[in-house]
Design an enzyme around this catalytic site. Sequence first.
Site, PDB file in Angstrom:
ATOM      1  N   PRO A  70       0.833  -1.208   0.000  1.00 20.60           N
ATOM      2  CA  PRO A  70       0.000   0.000   0.000  1.00 20.60           C
ATOM      3  C   PRO A  70       0.866   1.257   0.000  1.00 20.60           C
ATOM      4  O   PRO A  70       0.974   1.948   1.012  1.00 20.60           O
ATOM      5  CB  PRO A  70      -0.794  -0.130   1.302  1.00 20.60           C
ATOM      6  CG  PRO A  70       0.090  -0.951   2.210  1.00 20.60           C
ATOM      7  CD  PRO A  70       0.871  -1.851   1.317  1.00 20.60           C
ATOM      8  N   CYS A  71       1.452   1.536  -1.130  1.00 22.17           N
ATOM      9  CA  CYS A  71       2.385   2.660  -1.223  1.00 22.17           C
ATOM     10  C   CYS A  71       1.708   3.976  -0.840  1.00 22.17           C
ATOM     11  O   CYS A  71       2.369   4.910  -0.410  1.00 22.17           O
ATOM     12  CB  CYS A  71       2.918   2.764  -2.637  1.00 22.17           C
ATOM     13  SG  CYS A  71       3.055   1.195  -3.494  1.00 22.17           S
ATOM     14  N   HIS A  72       0.420   4.016  -0.989  1.00 21.13           N
ATOM     15  CA  HIS A  72      -0.265   5.286  -0.719  1.00 21.13           C
ATOM     16  C   HIS A  72      -0.232   5.640   0.760  1.00 21.13           C
ATOM     17  O   HIS A  72      -0.541   6.767   1.131  1.00 21.13           O
ATOM     18  CB  HIS A  72      -1.696   5.194  -1.232  1.00 21.13           C
ATOM     19  CG  HIS A  72      -2.479   4.076  -0.650  1.00 21.13           C
ATOM     20  ND1 HIS A  72      -2.528   2.828  -1.232  1.00 21.13           N
ATOM     21  CD2 HIS A  72      -3.214   4.009   0.471  1.00 21.13           C
ATOM     22  CE1 HIS A  72      -3.295   2.049  -0.481  1.00 21.13           C
ATOM     23  NE2 HIS A  72      -3.717   2.739   0.565  1.00 21.13           N
TER      24      HIS A  72
END
Length: 130
Positions: A70-72
């Site tokens: 979940p890079c966000h």
Amino acid sequence: MIKKLVKTKSKTSESQQRKENFYTKVYQLTRSIPKGKVSTYGTIAELAGSRVSARMVGYAMHTAANSDVPCHRVVNRNGELTGKHHFGHPDLMRDLLLAEGIQFKGESVDMQKHFYDFAKPSKSKKRKSD
DNA sequence: AACGTGACTTATT
DNA sequence: GAATAAGCCACGT
């Protein structure tokens, strides 16, 4: 301790392993961020390898952009969505974070409420008064 | 193989 | 306090 010098391969593998390990750590840490929380590159960098620069974390994200990471949930120390432009659409990242229940302060994440500290104590590690 | 670039951060001016 | 410099390390050209 049967064998410890099985360096059959070249030392190149060693450095390769090291960096892969770094990426792996980064992925793990990033994945361990609970929903509704975010973390910073610097923090992850320190946990993944106290010697690596935070830039590598961002790079790792880019490499992991295709993974389940979940890079966000990873923003810069300022809470700014520095990598939003890498999500396909500049507003996508903010949307994802909003969907997670994260509050925003203009274009930045409300770090005071959503800064996820993996294992760090409640007090800053080296930040001064702040 | 040298050079530039990049999802960062801290220190200095 | 904003702008600039420098450290950081990997990757593409």
